[in-house]
Design an enzyme around this catalytic site. Structure first.
Site, short mmCIF file in Angstrom:
data_model
loop_
_atom_site.label_atom_id
_atom_site.label_comp_id
_atom_site.label_asym_id
_atom_site.label_seq_id
_atom_site.Cartn_x
_atom_site.Cartn_y
_atom_site.Cartn_z
CG ASP A 9 -0.37 0.13 2.53
OD1 ASP A 9 0.91 0.13 2.73
OD2 ASP A 9 -0.92 0.07 3.72
CB CYS A 66 0.60 -2.66 4.51
SG CYS A 66 0.19 -3.72 6.16
CB THR A 68 1.54 -3.19 11.06
OG1 THR A 68 0.27 -3.44 10.42
CG2 THR A 68 1.45 -1.73 11.79
CG HIS A 99 8.23 -25.42 11.47
ND1 HIS A 99 8.29 -25.53 12.58
CD2 HIS A 99 9.18 -26.14 10.83
CE1 HIS A 99 9.55 -25.88 13.12
NE2 HIS A 99 10.16 -26.37 12.00
CG HIS A 134 6.40 -29.32 9.82
ND1 HIS A 134 6.09 -29.01 11.02
CD2 HIS A 134 7.63 -29.73 9.61
CE1 HIS A 134 7.40 -28.95 11.68
NE2 HIS A 134 8.12 -29.17 10.97
#
Length: 142
Positions: A9, A66, A68, A99, A134
C-alpha cells in the site's frame, strides 16, 4: 532463483522499491504489482492483486508490505490457497517456510528497516518446506 510477486500500500512503497531492486540483483524474477506512487490506497486491494497473480503460478512466492504487515497478512489469508505470514525476525521467516509452507511473506514498513527486510526476504525465499509431520498440519488449512 524464485518468481516473486510484490505489492504494497502507500505506506510500504519505499520498502517495496528497495526489495524489488535487492531481490532482482540477487537473480530473482520480480514482478512489482504496484502501487507506483504514495497516493493513499487500500491494502486489501493490493493483497488481492498479488494473491490472484500468485495463484496462477504454483511455484511462485509473494511479498506484501503495509505499515505494520498485519493488515496485509489478514487480507491475504482470506484467499483460499494463500498461506501468508507476518515476519518480524529471522526465525519467523525461516519457520513460516519450513513448518507452515508459507507462500506469502508480509512485512511492516513502519516497523522493519531495509536491512532486516532484505534478510527476511532472503531467508524466506531460500528456506524449503520440510514436509513430514508439517505437511499433515498444513493440509488441514484447506
Amino acid at each position: 532463483m524464485s518468481i516473486v510477486y510484490m505489492a504494497s500500500d502507500h505506506a510500504g512503497i519505499q520498502l517495496k522499491a528497495f526489495l524489488v531492486k535487492h531481490l532482482g540483483d540477487k537473480g530473482h524474477e520480480v514482478h512489482d504489482l504496484g502501487p507506483d506512487s504514495e497516493i493513499s490506497c487500500d491494502y486489501p486491494d493490493s493483497a488481492r492483486t498479488l494473491t490472484d497473480a500468485l495463484l496462477q503460478r504454483e511455484a511462485a512466492f509473494g511479498i506484501l508490505i503495509c505499515g505494520t504487515g498485519i493488515g496485509m497478512s489478514m487480507a491475504a489469508n482470506r484467499v483460499h490457497g494463500i498461506r501468508a505470514a507476518l515476519a518480524t525476525c529471522e526465525f519467523h521467516a525461516r519457520a513460516c517456510r519450513a513448518h507452515n509452507n508459507a507462500n506469502v511473506l508480509c512485512l511492516g514498513a513502519r516497523v522493519t528497516g531495509q536491512g532486516l527486510a532484505a534478510d527476511l526476504a532472503d531467508i524466506f525465499l531460500s528456506t524449503p518446506f520440510e514436509g513430514g509431520r508439517h505437511l499433515r498440519r498444513v493440509q488441514k488449512f484447506d
